[in-house]
Design an enzyme around this catalytic site. Structure first.
Site, PDB file in Angstrom:
ATOM      1  N   HIS A 184      -1.344   1.986  -6.311  1.00  0.00           N
ATOM      2  CA  HIS A 184      -1.154   0.932  -7.322  1.00  0.00           C
ATOM      3  C   HIS A 184      -0.654  -0.327  -6.602  1.00  0.00           C
ATOM      4  CE1 HIS A 184      -0.467  -0.983 -11.082  1.00  0.00           C
ATOM      5  NE2 HIS A 184       0.542  -0.290 -11.556  1.00  0.00           N
ATOM      6  N   ASP A 213      -5.327  -6.500  -4.362  1.00  0.00           N
ATOM      7  CA  ASP A 213      -4.443  -6.257  -3.218  1.00  0.00           C
ATOM      8  C   ASP A 213      -5.082  -6.531  -1.869  1.00  0.00           C
ATOM      9  OD1 ASP A 213      -3.329  -3.686  -5.264  1.00  0.00           O
ATOM     10  OD2 ASP A 213      -2.069  -5.342  -4.580  1.00  0.00           O
ATOM     11  N   HIS A 249     -11.271   0.206  -8.001  1.00  0.00           N
ATOM     12  CA  HIS A 249     -10.434  -0.058  -9.179  1.00  0.00           C
ATOM     13  C   HIS A 249     -10.915   0.828 -10.311  1.00  0.00           C
ATOM     14  CE1 HIS A 249      -8.217  -2.248 -12.250  1.00  0.00           C
ATOM     15  NE2 HIS A 249      -7.552  -2.802 -11.268  1.00  0.00           N
TER      16      HIS A 249
END
Ligand code: SDX
Length: 434
Positions: free
Chosen positions: A268, A363, A307
């Site tokens: 995450h 990210d 994702h």
């Protein structure tokens, strides 16, 4: 007009049922009427990791994973990132509308007045080892704030909720900066209320002996944009924790600490730190093909890729790439960018990733930008938690105000032993290995 319903024939009993369809869903409780007999509990759904389960109605964030769309309260993330400040967007997430000029001025003023930490909280931070991970310190310190503000337990009082919301949004950057200063053994820098939200954060991080800290406006704006991009993302893992802990009517500090704990996981929010480790492990652009082959062979994941919702390019990744270029104009180009760009180029052409619809996510590039700004990788997820606090609080408040919500308590499919009698200790033999 086709009827919004399912007709179900239960072949176990040859009974037929009509289940209404609302917003593309059926109510799981409508399945409980499907029974094989009077003693049957009724049908449930089985959905590990909630891959196909809507847990709530929400008006906060809309994502279209196939089209790569992200909107906060209907506004496209691209417009918000270009034209707003983070506190303006935090207001939008929490109150549903963009603030007017007077509303924004008041909101910023309120948040600014809540940036200080009690001196006792500073002493709490002193208890950590010098090398404690900043996320561990942040999660613990946020939870400790519940002991400083016991009135926060009155979660049904809107005014009490509003005060805790302002405290959390105001104090997150201070806690984050103090964890960083603690890790360096430097004195804490108190908030400077004449600075903007991100300028003040940079002040509390980087100010040394100078009487006043002046943030580079390009870096402060880039951080503000990154905060906007990270502010909310509908029912992600940490938002789900915020709602679940909050559903027991725990106070918002403890709920936020739980959400931040979830965010710290490498799958995450912890992924941005893992991306930098991955790029360091690859080492140079020419070693990218070999690394990708390792991933395809099942040895590890491409951190910052993939994702649950986006099966297209994460719209935030594109904006971060743009912001990173602005930062590099000030800081100099981060050489790891070349490895990341080569990784992206090859992965986007490779069938393994195309078939699995794996694209760079939020990210992938954020860590490269943060590192160029002077942040160490251990701080990256802390930088995610600061803005995401606004999203968690918006989700928490919406949950509390939703008349359909109650304490979260999923069911299970029991796969353990049938009933059996206890064997006295002296008669228990070691289990025979099959
Ligand atoms: C965030 O939910 C949110 O909105 C999160 C977030 C937010 O704003 O809150 O967007 C922030 O958490 C972004 C994600 C950051 N995490 C990472 O970058 C870690 C690497 N990514 C993966 O671990 C993964 O993609 C997840 C966890 C993000 C999503 O995983 P899913 O949806 O459970 O998908 P999966 O694990 O079932 O993968 C499907 C397939 C599998 O292959 P097969 O078993 O079918 O052969 O894709 C493969 C996976 O092995 N796969 C990857 C991969 N991600 C998935 N293979 C290589 N590298 C990857 N990164």
């Amino acid at each position: 007009m086709e009827k919004e319903a399912l007709s179900i024939l239960d072949q176990r009993t040859h009974s037929s049922y009509e289940i209404p369809v609302h917003n593309g869903t059926i109510r799981a409780m409508d399945l409980r009427q499907l029974k094989t007999g009077p003693g049957d509990f009724g049908l449930m759904t089985y959905d590990p990791a909630f891959m196909n389960t809507a847990s709530c109605h929400s008006a906060i964030t809309f994502i279209d994973g196939d089209k790569g769309i992200l909107r906060y309260r209907g506004y496209p993330i691209e417009q918000l990132a270009e034209k707003c400040t983070f506190l303006e967007v935090a207001y939008l997430l929490l109150f549903g509308e963009l603030p007017t000029e007077p509303q924004l001025k008041d909101w910023v003023g309120q948040i600014t007045r809540h940036t200080m930490l009690h001196e006792t909280t500073k002493k709490f931070l002193e208890g950590f080892r010098y090398d404690a991970h900043p996320m561990g310190m942040l999660v613990s310190t946020v939870a400790a704030l519940s002991t400083v503000y016991p009135e926060a337990r009155n979660v049904h009082d809107p005014e009490v909720r509003q005060l805790q919301i302002m405290r959390l949004i105001g104090k997150m950057p201070t806690i984050a900066a103090y964890t960083y200063r603690h890790s360096l053994g430097f004195p804490y820098v108190y908030p400077d209320n004449d600075l903007s939200y991100t300028e003040n954060f940079l002040n509390m991080l980087w100010r040394m002996a100078e009487p006043r800290y002046t943030a580079n406006p390009i870096l402060a704006r880039a951080l503000d944009i990154l905060f906007i991009l990270h502010a909310d993302h509908e029912q992600n893992c940490s938002a789900n924790v915020m709602r679940s802990v909050g559903s027991s009517h725990a106070d918002p500090f403890l709920s936020t600490a739980g959400a931040a704990a979830a965010l710290s996981g490498p799958l995450h929010g912890g992924a941005n730190e893992e991306v930098l480790k991955m790029l360091d492990e690859i080492g140079s652009k020419d070693k990218v093909p070999a690394y990708i082959e390792q991933v395809k062979a099942g040895h590890g994941k491409l951190m910052g890729f993939g994702h649950r919702i986006y099966k297209n390019y994460d719209p935030r990744a594109s904006i971060i790439k743009w912001a990173a270029d602005k930062v590099f104009e000030v800081t100099g180009r981060n050489p790891k960018l070349d490895i990341a760009l080569e990784l992206e180029r090859i992965a986007l052409e490779d069938d393994y990733f195309i078939k699995r619809k794996l694209y760079p996510n939020v990210d992938f590039y954020s860590g490269i930008m943060y590192q160029a700004m002077g942040f160490k990788p251990e701080m990256f997820t802390v930088l995610f938690a600061i803005p995401r606090t606004a999203g968690w609080l918006a989700q928490w408040q919406e949950m509390l105000e939703d008349p359909e919500q109650k304490i979260a308590r999923p069911r299970q499919v029991y796969t353990g032993h049938e009933v059996r009698d206890l064997v006295p200790l002296e008669k228990r033999a070691a289990p025979t290995t099959a």
